[in-house]
Motif scaffolding. Structure first.
Motif, PDB file in Angstrom:
ATOM      1  N   ALA A 344     -17.700   8.254  22.140  1.00 31.17           N
ATOM      2  CA  ALA A 344     -18.015   7.472  20.943  1.00 31.17           C
ATOM      3  C   ALA A 344     -18.589   6.119  21.307  1.00 31.17           C
ATOM      4  CB  ALA A 344     -16.740   7.264  20.122  1.00 31.17           C
ATOM      5  N   VAL A 345     -19.364   5.570  20.364  1.00 28.46           N
ATOM      6  CA  VAL A 345     -19.753   4.157  20.434  1.00 28.46           C
ATOM      7  C   VAL A 345     -18.872   3.464  19.398  1.00 28.46           C
ATOM      8  CG1 VAL A 345     -21.602   2.475  20.155  1.00 28.46           C
ATOM      9  CG2 VAL A 345     -22.111   4.779  21.019  1.00 28.46           C
ATOM     10  N   CYS A 346     -18.141   2.434  19.831  1.00 31.13           N
ATOM     11  CA  CYS A 346     -17.197   1.771  18.922  1.00 31.13           C
ATOM     12  C   CYS A 346     -17.719   0.390  18.551  1.00 31.13           C
ATOM     13  CB  CYS A 346     -15.829   1.655  19.576  1.00 31.13           C
ATOM     14  SG  CYS A 346     -15.052   3.270  19.790  1.00 31.13           S
ATOM     15  N   LEU A 347     -17.952   0.194  17.257  1.00 28.61           N
ATOM     16  CA  LEU A 347     -18.403  -1.104  16.755  1.00 28.61           C
ATOM     17  C   LEU A 347     -17.196  -2.020  16.614  1.00 28.61           C
ATOM     18  CD1 LEU A 347     -20.724   0.192  13.863  1.00 28.61           C
ATOM     19  CD2 LEU A 347     -21.337  -0.180  16.275  1.00 28.61           C
ATOM     20  N   ASP A 348     -17.360  -3.271  17.062  1.00 31.49           N
ATOM     21  CA  ASP A 348     -16.289  -4.253  16.934  1.00 31.49           C
ATOM     22  C   ASP A 348     -16.397  -4.863  15.542  1.00 31.49           C
ATOM     23  OD1 ASP A 348     -15.317  -7.281  18.810  1.00 31.49           O
ATOM     24  OD2 ASP A 348     -14.620  -6.407  16.915  1.00 31.49           O
ATOM     25  N   ALA A 349     -15.630  -4.349  14.606  1.00 25.65           N
ATOM     26  CA  ALA A 349     -15.795  -4.709  13.187  1.00 25.65           C
ATOM     27  C   ALA A 349     -15.445  -6.161  12.915  1.00 25.65           C
ATOM     28  CB  ALA A 349     -14.955  -3.785  12.307  1.00 25.65           C
ATOM     29  N   THR A 350     -14.537  -6.743  13.687  1.00 30.72           N
ATOM     30  CA  THR A 350     -14.209  -8.150  13.438  1.00 30.72           C
ATOM     31  C   THR A 350     -15.391  -9.035  13.829  1.00 30.72           C
ATOM     32  OG1 THR A 350     -13.066  -8.062  15.567  1.00 30.72           O
ATOM     33  CG2 THR A 350     -11.704  -8.064  13.592  1.00 30.72           C
ATOM     34  N   ALA A 351     -16.093  -8.673  14.914  1.00 30.26           N
ATOM     35  CA  ALA A 351     -17.268  -9.470  15.325  1.00 30.26           C
ATOM     36  C   ALA A 351     -18.465  -9.146  14.436  1.00 30.26           C
ATOM     37  CB  ALA A 351     -17.608  -9.167  16.781  1.00 30.26           C
ATOM     38  N   PHE A 352     -18.516  -7.905  13.951  1.00 30.94           N
ATOM     39  CA  PHE A 352     -19.643  -7.456  13.121  1.00 30.94           C
ATOM     40  C   PHE A 352     -19.574  -8.121  11.745  1.00 30.94           C
ATOM     41  CE2 PHE A 352     -22.562  -3.623  12.943  1.00 30.94           C
ATOM     42  CZ  PHE A 352     -23.095  -3.867  11.691  1.00 30.94           C
ATOM     43  N   LEU A 353     -18.303  -8.217  11.210  1.00 32.17           N
ATOM     44  CA  LEU A 353     -18.094  -8.767   9.853  1.00 32.17           C
ATOM     45  C   LEU A 353     -17.099  -9.930   9.907  1.00 32.17           C
ATOM     46  CD1 LEU A 353     -17.721  -5.439   7.810  1.00 32.17           C
ATOM     47  CD2 LEU A 353     -19.792  -6.845   8.112  1.00 32.17           C
ATOM     48  N   PRO A 354     -17.453 -11.025  10.522  1.00 30.44           N
ATOM     49  CA  PRO A 354     -16.506 -12.135  10.686  1.00 30.44           C
ATOM     50  C   PRO A 354     -16.024 -12.726   9.358  1.00 30.44           C
ATOM     51  CG  PRO A 354     -18.733 -12.842  11.274  1.00 30.44           C
ATOM     52  CD  PRO A 354     -18.801 -11.373  11.068  1.00 30.44           C
ATOM     53  N   SER A 355     -16.779 -12.477   8.278  1.00 28.99           N
ATOM     54  CA  SER A 355     -16.382 -13.056   6.974  1.00 28.99           C
ATOM     55  C   SER A 355     -15.316 -12.216   6.275  1.00 28.99           C
ATOM     56  CB  SER A 355     -17.619 -13.165   6.058  1.00 28.99           C
ATOM     57  OG  SER A 355     -18.660 -13.821   6.737  1.00 28.99           O
ATOM     58  N   VAL A 356     -15.049 -11.025   6.762  1.00 29.14           N
ATOM     59  CA  VAL A 356     -14.058 -10.164   6.112  1.00 29.14           C
ATOM     60  C   VAL A 356     -12.719 -10.347   6.831  1.00 29.14           C
ATOM     61  CG1 VAL A 356     -13.414  -7.804   5.487  1.00 29.14           C
ATOM     62  CG2 VAL A 356     -15.835  -8.485   5.451  1.00 29.14           C
ATOM     63  N   PRO A 357     -11.705 -10.905   6.163  1.00 32.39           N
ATOM     64  CA  PRO A 357     -10.413 -11.134   6.830  1.00 32.39           C
ATOM     65  C   PRO A 357      -9.719  -9.816   7.193  1.00 32.39           C
ATOM     66  CG  PRO A 357     -10.268 -11.652   4.467  1.00 32.39           C
ATOM     67  CD  PRO A 357     -11.709 -11.369   4.749  1.00 32.39           C
ATOM     68  N   ARG A 358      -8.858  -9.852   8.200  1.00 28.73           N
ATOM     69  CA  ARG A 358      -8.171  -8.643   8.666  1.00 28.73           C
ATOM     70  C   ARG A 358      -7.409  -7.976   7.519  1.00 28.73           C
ATOM     71  NH1 ARG A 358      -7.339  -7.605  14.092  1.00 28.73           N
ATOM     72  NH2 ARG A 358      -7.052  -5.468  13.340  1.00 28.73           N
ATOM     73  N   GLU A 360      -8.289  -7.539   4.684  1.00 23.50           N
ATOM     74  CA  GLU A 360      -9.211  -6.765   3.812  1.00 23.50           C
ATOM     75  C   GLU A 360      -9.876  -5.636   4.596  1.00 23.50           C
ATOM     76  OE1 GLU A 360     -10.350 -10.628   0.985  1.00 23.50           O
ATOM     77  OE2 GLU A 360     -11.944  -9.304   1.731  1.00 23.50           O
ATOM     78  N   PHE A 361      -9.351  -5.383   5.809  1.00 21.02           N
ATOM     79  CA  PHE A 361      -9.718  -4.202   6.592  1.00 21.02           C
ATOM     80  C   PHE A 361     -11.224  -4.099   6.893  1.00 21.02           C
ATOM     81  CE2 PHE A 361      -5.437  -3.042   6.314  1.00 21.02           C
ATOM     82  CZ  PHE A 361      -4.997  -3.154   4.998  1.00 21.02           C
ATOM     83  N   PRO A 362     -11.709  -4.955   7.781  1.00 15.11           N
ATOM     84  CA  PRO A 362     -13.155  -4.959   8.125  1.00 15.11           C
ATOM     85  C   PRO A 362     -13.692  -3.593   8.590  1.00 15.11           C
ATOM     86  CG  PRO A 362     -12.031  -6.808   9.176  1.00 15.11           C
ATOM     87  CD  PRO A 362     -10.974  -6.002   8.508  1.00 15.11           C
ATOM     88  N   ALA A 363     -12.919  -2.880   9.394  1.00 13.09           N
ATOM     89  CA  ALA A 363     -13.429  -1.595   9.899  1.00 13.09           C
ATOM     90  C   ALA A 363     -13.589  -0.597   8.751  1.00 13.09           C
ATOM     91  CB  ALA A 363     -12.505  -1.044  10.976  1.00 13.09           C
ATOM     92  N   GLN A 364     -12.583  -0.533   7.884  1.00 10.72           N
ATOM     93  CA  GLN A 364     -12.680   0.375   6.728  1.00 10.72           C
ATOM     94  C   GLN A 364     -13.894   0.010   5.889  1.00 10.72           C
ATOM     95  OE1 GLN A 364     -10.530   2.873   6.418  1.00 10.72           O
ATOM     96  NE2 GLN A 364     -11.330   3.701   4.504  1.00 10.72           N
ATOM     97  N   THR A 365     -14.101  -1.296   5.726  1.00  4.25           N
ATOM     98  CA  THR A 365     -15.244  -1.799   4.934  1.00  4.25           C
ATOM     99  C   THR A 365     -16.572  -1.362   5.555  1.00  4.25           C
ATOM    100  OG1 THR A 365     -13.906  -3.707   4.290  1.00  4.25           O
ATOM    101  CG2 THR A 365     -16.307  -3.912   4.048  1.00  4.25           C
ATOM    102  N   LEU A 366     -16.650  -1.443   6.887  1.00  5.18           N
ATOM    103  CA  LEU A 366     -17.902  -1.103   7.579  1.00  5.18           C
ATOM    104  C   LEU A 366     -18.170   0.405   7.510  1.00  5.18           C
ATOM    105  CD1 LEU A 366     -20.328  -2.113   9.121  1.00  5.18           C
ATOM    106  CD2 LEU A 366     -18.938  -2.244  11.202  1.00  5.18           C
ATOM    107  N   THR A 367     -17.122   1.213   7.524  1.00  7.65           N
ATOM    108  CA  THR A 367     -17.364   2.667   7.409  1.00  7.65           C
ATOM    109  C   THR A 367     -18.000   2.985   6.048  1.00  7.65           C
ATOM    110  OG1 THR A 367     -15.168   3.161   6.481  1.00  7.65           O
ATOM    111  CG2 THR A 367     -15.399   3.252   8.891  1.00  7.65           C
ATOM    112  N   CYS A 368     -17.577   2.245   5.031  1.00 11.81           N
ATOM    113  CA  CYS A 368     -18.150   2.470   3.684  1.00 11.81           C
ATOM    114  C   CYS A 368     -19.616   2.048   3.659  1.00 11.81           C
ATOM    115  CB  CYS A 368     -17.359   1.700   2.640  1.00 11.81           C
ATOM    116  SG  CYS A 368     -15.647   2.259   2.466  1.00 11.81           S
TER     117      CYS A 368
END
Ligand SMILES: CC1=C(O)/C(=C\N=C(/Cc2ccc(O)c(F)c2)C(=O)O)C(COP(=O)(O)O)=CN1
Length: 457
Positions: A344-358, A360-368
């Protein structure tokens, strides 16, 4: 990084469809903003998992036709058993319908309330079965595994000091086994080195503690040993796989990964008494110990898949396709876990979406966002997967808040990888527009990742 030329040609295809943006918005809402609840036919490129999603070979399909459906002593079982013995080296082979079934049997055999199970980072089903049997999981992986930017060759390694400290604290008799994953899924498919494995073996032998391997992607681990570990470059992947297993007392296996099977798994051990105990339980939970919840045709497909999985050209192109996708994405500056793992290639969702607080689940948000952008299904591997602390009930916020782009084996082409890379890069360029996350509207009590539902904030 060029996309590898595969050692196979396509002989059968399955149509897939890119839905319209409106269709995707409606589908995601109906799925409670959990891409795992989407109907597969509304997914264009499905990177949710590499588990059970591989394309089988013509020889696997041919083997399916030879399946012996005898209830006891099936011919297919003996072929399955021989393939596991030959390539993994364990004497006693017990089929199960998939990996977590082997984890269930093993945990029921070895874990008692109050036990402690150290391992190189948790995996959801593995830890669940350890906890269900009264065990406490302790993460003894090297610290760098929790740092997505630490570019080290073997981030799956065990920190021997952490392991020794746990033994000193709880006593060896309270540790039924060390649970070793090769590769480490939740760290981004990171391998463990032969040297570290040998050190773990030596330390555990001194204390009389078993080592049980999670072999789901051990062929990928063997490939990384061959590529990265001095002294192993001239060995075949098949040899290295056997050497990995030789340093352990048994293994649980999901044949849905390395072995190109759509279903199947096994538990294999060296100790005849443990094997007897496991066979008795497999009859209760899976079926007779010569079919373990699989049809004869599945046993055949797994046996053939094992043989194919250790071929050098097969594993090379598998890992290089993942590296190709990573190269395109990282080349655009997108934060990913390094080094790139095997599946797999794993995206670092906290670095990808720094404006989304933990919270509010940044990784879940990015999958959507990925699904809405291009019909791509990815897998949340962050706080939603980590669940709640069983004692405090608080959300666990692992340092790795990842979106896993998990590549099925032999299923997608370079064209699909380019669609995924273009979508990820497009979202990254628009990341400032993704400023809020999601919240639960439904949260199951166990393994909430699969059935949770959310709404956008
Ligand atoms: C290293 C390891 C696995 O990766 C694994 C499974 N893996 C999946 C499916 C999955 C499992 C649990 C989740 O929360 C999840 F979101 C995805 C996966 O996509 O990675 C199993 C269990 O093997 P079974 O799936 O054959 O029972 C044991 N060990």
């Amino acid at each position: 990084m060029r996309h590898p030329a595969e050692p196979w040609r396509i002989k059968s295809v399955e149509p897939i469809r890119l839905t319209s943006p409106d269709e995707r918005r409606a589908a995601l809402s109906a799925a409670g903003y959990n891409v795992g609840l989407l109907p597969a036919e509304l997914v264009y490129i499905d990177l949710y998992t590499d588990s059970g999603t591989s394309a089988m070979s013509d020889r696997q399909w041919a083997a399916v036709m030879l399946g012996d459906e005898s209830y006891a002593g099936s011919r297919s079982f003996y072929r399955f058993e021989a393939a596991v013995r030959d390539h993994y080296g364990y004497e006693h082979v017990i089929p199960t319908h998939q990996g977590r079934a082997a984890e269930n049997i093993l945990s029921r055999c070895l874990i008692r309330p109050g036990h402690h199970v150290p391992g190189n980072m948790y995996f959801t089903t593995t830890r669940e079965h350890q906890e269900l049997n009264g065990g406490t999981f302790h993460d003894v992986i090297v610290d760098e595994a929790h740092d997505p930017t630490a570019d080290l060759p073997f981030k799956g390694n065990v920190d021997l000091t952490k392991l020794q400290q746990l033994i000193d604290k709880v006593g060896a008799e309270q540790i039924p086994y060390v649970s070793l994953a090769a590769t480490v899924n939740m760290a981004g498919g990171q391998p463990i080195s032969m040297a570290n494995l040998a050190e773990v073996r030596e330390l555990t032998r001194r204390h009389g503690i078993l080592v049980i391997l999670d072999a789901a992607r051990a062929v990928e681990n063997a490939w990384f040993v061959k590529q990265r570990e001095p002294g192993w470059g001239e060995r075949t992947v098949a040899d290295i796989l056997r050497e990995i297993c030789a340093l352990t007392d048994g293994a649980t296996m999901s044949a849905k990964k390395d072995s190109f099977a759509n279903i199947g798994g096994w538990l294999a051990v060296r100790d005849p008494r443990l094997a007897e105990q496991a066979r008795n339980l497999v009859v209760v939970y899976e079926g007779l110990h010569t079919y373990g919840g699989m049809a004869g045709r599945d046993l055949e497909a797994v046996a053939q898949g094992i043989e194919e999985s250790v071929r050098e050209d097969s594993i090379r192109t598998r890992v290089e396709q993942v590296a190709y996708l990573a190269g395109r994405i990282a080349g655009a500056g997108v934060p990913i876990v390094r080094p790139v793992g095997g599946h797999a290639v794993c995206l670092d969702a906290t670095a990808f979406l720094p404006s989304v607080p933990r919270e509010e689940f940044p990784a879940q948000t990015l999958t959507c966002a990925l699904y809405l952008d291009a019909g791509i299904r990815s897998c949340e591997r962050g706080a939603v997967s980590a669940g709640r602390d069983p004692v405090t009930g608080e959300n666990r916020y692992p340092s790795l808040e990842l979106v896993r782009l998990t590549i099925p084996r032999r299923a997608y082409t370079q064209g699909h990888m380019d669609v995924v890379a273009d979508s990820v890069i497009r979202l990254y360029e628009q990341r400032e527009t993704l400023r809020s996350g999601v919240e639960f509207t439904h949260e199951p009590s166990t393994l909430r990742f699969f059935q949770s539902r959310f709404r956008p904030l």
